[in-house]
Motif scaffolding. Structure first.
Motif, short mmCIF file in Angstrom:
data_model
loop_
_atom_site.label_atom_id
_atom_site.label_comp_id
_atom_site.label_asym_id
_atom_site.label_seq_id
_atom_site.Cartn_x
_atom_site.Cartn_y
_atom_site.Cartn_z
N TRP A 99 0.84 -1.16 0.11
CA TRP A 99 -0.11 0.13 0.05
C TRP A 99 0.83 1.14 0.14
O TRP A 99 0.59 2.25 -0.71
N PRO A 100 1.86 1.43 0.96
CA PRO A 100 2.75 2.74 0.87
C PRO A 100 3.20 3.12 -0.59
O PRO A 100 3.37 4.23 -1.05
N TYR A 101 3.32 2.02 -1.69
CA TYR A 101 4.03 2.16 -2.75
C TYR A 101 3.22 2.08 -3.95
O TYR A 101 3.74 2.34 -5.10
N ILE A 102 1.86 2.26 -3.78
CA ILE A 102 0.96 2.49 -4.84
C ILE A 102 1.10 3.69 -5.57
O ILE A 102 1.22 3.53 -6.95
N PRO A 103 1.43 4.98 -5.03
CA PRO A 103 1.65 5.96 -5.60
C PRO A 103 2.61 6.09 -6.70
O PRO A 103 2.89 6.55 -8.00
N GLU A 104 3.72 5.23 -6.37
CA GLU A 104 4.90 5.20 -7.29
C GLU A 104 4.45 4.38 -8.28
O GLU A 104 4.92 4.52 -9.47
N PHE A 105 3.70 3.12 -8.11
CA PHE A 105 3.25 2.46 -9.29
C PHE A 105 2.41 3.26 -10.48
O PHE A 105 2.60 3.20 -11.56
N VAL A 106 1.54 4.07 -9.64
CA VAL A 106 0.75 4.99 -10.42
C VAL A 106 1.62 5.86 -11.62
O VAL A 106 1.15 5.93 -12.51
N ASP A 107 2.54 6.58 -10.66
CA ASP A 107 3.34 7.30 -11.71
C ASP A 107 4.12 6.66 -12.76
O ASP A 107 4.17 7.06 -14.00
N GLY A 108 4.60 5.48 -12.30
CA GLY A 108 5.25 4.79 -13.47
C GLY A 108 4.50 4.25 -14.48
O GLY A 108 4.90 4.29 -15.65
N ALA A 109 3.22 3.83 -14.12
CA ALA A 109 2.24 3.31 -14.92
C ALA A 109 1.90 4.34 -15.85
O ALA A 109 1.55 4.22 -17.25
N LEU A 110 1.60 5.83 -15.43
CA LEU A 110 1.07 6.90 -16.17
C LEU A 110 2.12 7.03 -17.30
O LEU A 110 1.86 7.40 -18.44
N ASN A 111 3.41 7.05 -16.75
CA ASN A 111 4.67 7.35 -17.59
C ASN A 111 4.53 6.30 -18.83
O ASN A 111 4.69 6.72 -20.04
N HIS A 112 4.30 5.12 -18.66
CA HIS A 112 4.41 4.09 -19.76
C HIS A 112 3.10 4.44 -20.50
O HIS A 112 3.28 4.08 -21.72
N ILE A 113 2.14 4.48 -19.97
CA ILE A 113 0.80 4.63 -20.77
C ILE A 113 0.88 5.94 -21.81
O ILE A 113 0.36 5.95 -22.89
N ILE A 114 1.41 6.87 -21.42
CA ILE A 114 1.61 8.25 -21.88
C ILE A 114 2.65 7.90 -23.12
O ILE A 114 2.42 8.34 -24.35
N GLN A 115 3.76 7.14 -22.99
CA GLN A 115 4.62 6.97 -24.09
C GLN A 115 4.05 5.87 -25.00
O GLN A 115 4.16 5.98 -26.38
N MET A 116 3.30 4.85 -24.55
CA MET A 116 2.68 3.87 -25.23
C MET A 116 1.57 4.38 -26.23
O MET A 116 1.47 4.16 -27.44
N SER A 117 0.87 5.39 -25.65
CA SER A 117 -0.10 6.16 -26.51
C SER A 117 0.50 6.95 -27.70
O SER A 117 -0.11 7.13 -28.80
N LYS A 118 1.57 7.69 -27.39
CA LYS A 118 2.32 8.24 -28.51
C LYS A 118 2.93 7.28 -29.42
O LYS A 118 2.91 7.56 -30.69
N VAL A 119 3.41 6.26 -29.18
CA VAL A 119 3.87 5.13 -29.92
C VAL A 119 2.83 4.72 -30.69
O VAL A 119 2.77 4.50 -32.08
N LEU A 120 1.76 4.21 -30.40
CA LEU A 120 0.46 3.72 -30.98
C LEU A 120 -0.08 4.87 -32.05
O LEU A 120 -0.69 4.55 -33.04
N GLY A 121 -0.05 6.19 -31.45
CA GLY A 121 -0.15 7.20 -32.39
C GLY A 121 0.32 7.32 -33.70
O GLY A 121 -0.20 7.54 -34.80
#
Length: 1054
Positions: free
Chosen positions: A274-296
């Motif tokens: 639980w204390p590390y959930i925000p760290e995952f969210v930030d890392g996942a957000l970075n991946h999704i943004i980059q992947m969205s650009k690649v798919l674009g």
């Protein structure tokens, strides 16, 4: 009785103690010392449901004691403990009854108020409280599950999907996840959920219309686990889809994406994540943004391709998915797999642990709050069975089947729900891949399968099982479950052992996970396994029961095949089975089933009609059902044929078709701002259509933005005569039209922009040209601690601040008027901060160099980004009614504790003033009241409890920082957040993640007792104090000490 072998032995030992007091006094004199006979009391009072592990150990010690006197003393002590357990159980039953009565009253009151607010007479579709025969959408549960029933129907659906290119994100955080050779049963976190999410991702990636599926999980680079769990990316091999998959591309298919978060070289259980959930969210957000650009670039004509849905699995992933859904403004789905409130009730019924001890061990209250948040944020909640909806989800504040049906009826009639929302519950049973399964048609006497040279070699697991049997040709009764008391394996062994006809006709095989040494297993698992071994010895079942120590996941199909080859039966005797995936797997191999009548097997049996349902508490019923199927060959053959005929209804293509149809019913959402199509390659990646600071200034002048962006002090101003929706629409249209003509901005390097800082030629907003951003989120009064903190921080980085390499954001509960008053009183300029997160995250402003009268520019796109499920006026009325009910009675006088603060309220923040901070109900009570009425919001207690800001459910100061990253590319790892020792109720969201945090000791200490004193869970459960990104400054620290801490964090060079 509990049904355990040791209890029966214990009773016999008690009877052997000898006569004691008269029966009339036997169960009344336990409180007295001396000789007594506890038999009657034990028989009368001991109830099933207790975790008896410790008592079992005590019994072992008593049994090993040779001295009769000491043995009797030990037995007496055990009876005292049993009496205490029974007393605790009665107390818990009373508390549970009181809680249920209170909850029923709250539900009924909330339902009445909601209906009264909606103010219309109920239609026939909205009336009625009977839910036993109705699903949450009014569908009858008596019919079969709605599935595709023909190849032609599937082909028609496939043709409709061609041309779509969907991107789907799945999240499953705990356990060890990989595509091949899954270590199922390795630990309690690596079980059926791991297999489910991997197969779901693989199946979705093979469906027409789906271009890419990402399964996000935790990267584990620990020497205690296989190296494969540390690989950042793993492509899942596509399944055979009989030509369904029509589109392939560079990045298409299904992938496991492992995001690093938490301790880098340690595999930890889910309760510690639980204390590390925000760290995952930030890392996942970075991946999704980059992947969205690649798919674009690949399929979107240069425009980002955002996920069509983010699907969280289990509470931890649901919490993450909610935050990601809010940060990206895309739809969210959720699957619980198991639910916290249900587990809490079970643990309390056992009576072994108090609620505080349960929470300390399982972090259960944090889990429950995460599940409540998923109800707030989800478009669709996917369940495997209707039992999960009717008996588990209805325990939550955020879901009421009756109110949900009323809201659904109003939506169908296109009638307003007055700001109330309820997620749609969808029953979609898990799927299976059947193309590789060939049901065994032979038996132990004659083989029909073989190679040209003769028989195919038997799988090694067959020999491992059959070595246990004296006659391996008898039908095999197969149970496949981990050694958990909930799986009820002891009752199965006892039923088999006490039924001689069944023992003569069949063998029993127990596949109970993997083990090396019983002593190394958990106490619960080892105790249960020992009980089973003792029963095998007691009933002399040697040669009739197999219990192999090891098996691989790849062996499971061969185990099913062996059972089918012997014309055996598969059994699941669990007390409650949420779904029962093993029942479907067994049916696919031609095995009839005997299963518990509690939970998912009811739905499976309704579709497959391939066996018998039993009461798991009825030992005789279990034995009779097994004997009936084993002895009656015609019934066995009929059940086998039915299972094979109907099994396609649980295939993955069928599951995915229903799944994708549900997603298609969601309203599409994605980031709302537009990109300039005419931008050249250099600027298209990072420049916004609003890059020109001069154009933003012109917009603010032409539209006459008020100072606070909410309400102008001049009530005669024409702009404020518009209603909020019209005013918002007018502003957004103007911003869109003017932004199309925005000028090109200057080059990207921040150093080249330094000279332009005061001329206004740099990029807008200024945060885009900073190396680091300091976020000041110290929740003190403006006069007490905030001003001193700001000055110290400014002094600590004076050089970098002058150069322009460090920018500042002020994140507070103040509205923009209060922010300006603070700046004026401290002699600061609005441009000292690049951005202002106001109203606890309800508003976002940027500073402007071009207007002295209106130095703040509101981000209207931020409002459209956070408005999901905002209740508007319906929410405000309910809040006002709640505030009016909070009174302080003194004799005949009634003083209102909470009053509406209309002057400080805004379109996306309803503000209330707290007159007596120490007497107001805690934030969790306000959240509960709103959820019961299906109103989704985020109530933030702030300013040491003197104010309540109610903002959209997925808005907060931490979410505003993620929005800035999404829109302007502000690197989250370059953020440093300054907070006090405590703060507002959104305090926990500011610490953690990829950003760094400086905790300033001695500031905001009052909030700890006034605001956080009555939380659902302690802050220590969720704050990552052991993270290298979190440092603590001493009380009354100087600017020099702050600078040294920043150097320690690597932000500044020493």
């Amino acid at each position: 009785m509990a049904g355990n072998d040791w209890i029966n032995s214990y009773l016999e030992a008690i009877l052997d103690v000898g006569p004691g007091l008269d029966d009339k006094k036997s169960s009344l004199l336990l409180r007295e010392r001396g000789r007594f006979s506890p038999t009657r009391y034990f028989v009368e009072e001991v109830i099933t449901g207790f975790d008896e592990t410790d008592l079992h150990r005590s019994w072992i010690r008593a049994q090993a004691t040779r001295s009769p006197q000491e043995r009797n003393t030990r037995l007496e002590n055990m009876c005292w403990r049993i009496w205490n357990l029974a007393r605790q159980k009665k107390q818990l039953e009373g508390e549970q009854a009181q809680w249920m009565a209170k909850r029923r009253q709250e539900r009924e009151r909330g339902r009445r108020e909601a209906v009264a607010d909606m103010s219309e007479d109920l239609s026939e579709g909205e009336k009625g409280d009977i839910v036993s025969d109705m699903s949450s959408h009014g569908e009858s549960t008596r019919g079969r599950l709605p599935r595709i029933s023909s190849v032609e129907t599937m082909e028609a659906w496939v043709s409709q999907q061609r041309g779509k290119k969907l991107y789907i994100v799945l999240i499953s955080l705990h356990g060890l996840i990989r595509g091949e050779n899954m270590e199922l049963g390795r630990d309690s976190d690596t079980g059926g959920q791991v297999k489910y999410v991997v197969e779901l991702a693989r199946a979705l990636g093979s469906m027409p219309g789906v271009y890419r599926v990402d399964l996000l999980t935790r990267q584990v680079s620990s020497p205690e686990v296989d190296w494969s769990y540390g690989e950042p990316t793993e492509m899942l091999t596509p399944i055979s889809t009989d030509g369904l998959m029509t589109e392939m591309g560079e990045s298409s298919g299904a992938y496991i994406i492992r995001i690093p978060f938490g301790p880098r070289e340690k595999y930890i259980p889910k309760e510690q994540l639980w204390p590390y959930i925000p760290e995952f969210v930030d890392g996942a957000l970075n991946h999704i943004i980059q992947m969205s650009k690649v798919l674009g670039e690949q399929i979107g004509n240069g425009h980002p391709v955002w996920p069509v849905a983010i699907h969280g699995h289990y509470a931890d992933a649901g919490d993450s998915a909610a935050l990601l859904s809010g940060a990206l403004n895309v739809p969210m789905l959720f699957t619980g797999h198991s639910l916290g409130r249900d587990k809490l009730e079970q643990l309390l019924r056992q009576g072994r642990l108090s609620k505080d001890e349960i929470n300390s061990t399982y972090k259960i209250m944090r889990r429950i709050e995460a599940e409540e948040l998923t109800l707030d944020a989800s478009e669709i909640v996917i369940t495997s069975t209707r039992q999960e909806i009717d008996e588990q989800w209805r325990l939550y504040d955020g879901f009421d089947p009756i109110l949900e049906r009323k809201l659904r009826a109003r939506i169908k009639r296109n009638v307003s729900c007055y700001g109330r929302f309820m997620p749609r519950m969808a029953v979609i049973p898990p799927g299976m891949e059947f193309h590789h399964i060939v049901p065994h048609e032979g038996d132990m006497d004659g083989e029909t399968e073989g190679s040209e040279d003769g028989k195919t070699p038997d799988p090694p697991i067959w020999a491992e099982i059959m070595r246990f049997f004296s006659n391996p040709r008898k039908p095999m009764i197969l149970a496949l479950a981990r050694p958990d008391p909930k799986k009820n394996l002891t009752t199965l062994v006892k039923a088999f052992g006490e039924c001689r006809p069944l023992r003569e006709l069949a063998n029993l095989t127990l596949i109970m996970g993997n083990r090396d040494n019983i002593d190394e297993m958990s106490s619960t698992n080892s105790s249960l396994l020992l009980s089973i071994l003792k029963m095998i010895d007691k009933y002399d079942l040697y040669g009739q029961v197999a219990y192999p120590k090891h098996h691989k996941q790849s062996d499971v199909p061969d185990i099913y095949r062996l059972a089918a080859k012997t014309k055996g039966v598969f059994i699941n005797p669990a007390f409650i089975e949420p779904f029962g995936l093993t029942l479907i797997e067994a049916a696919a191999y031609g095995l009839p089933m005997v299963a518990t009548k509690n939970g998912g097997p009811v739905d499976i049996h309704r579709v497959l009609d391939n066996g018998l349902l039993v009461d798991p508490h009825d030992q005789q019923a279990i034995a009779d059902a097994l004997l009936k199927l084993v002895a009656d060959k015609q019934l066995w053959a009929k059940c086998r044929a039915n299972g094979l005929k109907n099994i396609h209804l649980f295939s993955w293509p069928e599951h995915c078709k229903t799944y994708l149809s549900r997603i298609a019913s969601c309203k599409p959402r994605q980031p709302r701002w537009l990109r300039s199509i005419d931008d050249d390659d250099e600027n298209s990646e990072t420049d916004s259509p609003s890059d020109s600071l001069r154009d933003i200034h012109d917009i603010s002048l032409n539209l006459r933005f008020s100072l606070d962006g909410e309400k102008n002090d001049n009530k005669e101003n024409a702009d404020n005569t518009l209603d909020p929706e019209s005013r918002k629409s007018k502003l957004e249209n103007a911003v869109l039209s003017l932004s199309k003509g925005a000028l090109k901005s200057t080059p990207k390097s921040w150093s080249s922009d330094k000279a332009d800082q005061n001329s206004g030629a740099g990029k807008f907003p200024a945060i885009r040209r900073r190396r680091h951003i300091f976020v000041i989120a110290v929740d003190c009064d403006a006069s007490s601690g905030l001003s001193g903190s700001v000055k110290k921080i400014f002094e600590a980085v004076e050089k970098e601040r002058a150069e322009g390499s460090i920018g500042f954001i002020l994140a507070s509960s103040f509205n923009i008027s209060e922010v300006q008053s603070f700046l004026v009183s401290e002699g600061m300029n609005p441009t000292d901060f690049d951005a202002y997160i106001c109203n606890s995250g309800g508003d976002l402003y940027y500073s402007s160099f071009h207007s002295e009268q209106n130095p703040f520019v509101v981000d209207l796109y931020y409002h459209s980004h956070i408005e999901y499920r905002w209740g508007g006026e319906g929410l405000r009325k309910t809040l006002v009614r709640w505030a009016a009910s909070i009174i302080d009675k003194k004799g005949e006088n009634e003083d209102h504790i909470v009053v509406e603060d209309e002057d400080n309220s805004a379109d996306y923040c309803y503000t209330f003033k707290v007159c007596k901070p120490g007497t107001v109900p805690p934030a969790k009570e306000l959240r509960k009241v709103m959820r019961i009425q299906a109103l989704r919001c985020h109530a933030v207690y702030c300013q040491n409890g003197s104010r309540i800001n109610v903002i959209p459910v997925l808005a907060s100061r931490s979410q505003a920082l993620r929005y800035l990253y999404l829109r302007w590319g502000m690197d989250l790892s370059k953020l440093v957040v300054f907070v006090g020792e405590s703060g507002d109720t959104d305090y926990e969201g500011l610490i953690g993640g990829l950003r760094k945090a400086v905790i300033m000791k001695g500031l905001c200490t009052n909030a700890s007792s006034l605001i956080h004193g009555n939380r659902n869970y302690p802050l220590s459960d969720v704050l990552p104090f052991d993270s290298p990104n979190v440092v603590q400054a001493a009380e009354e620290c100087s600017s020099t000490e702050i600078r040294s801490l920043l150097e320690k964090l690597g932000v500044l060079k020493g």
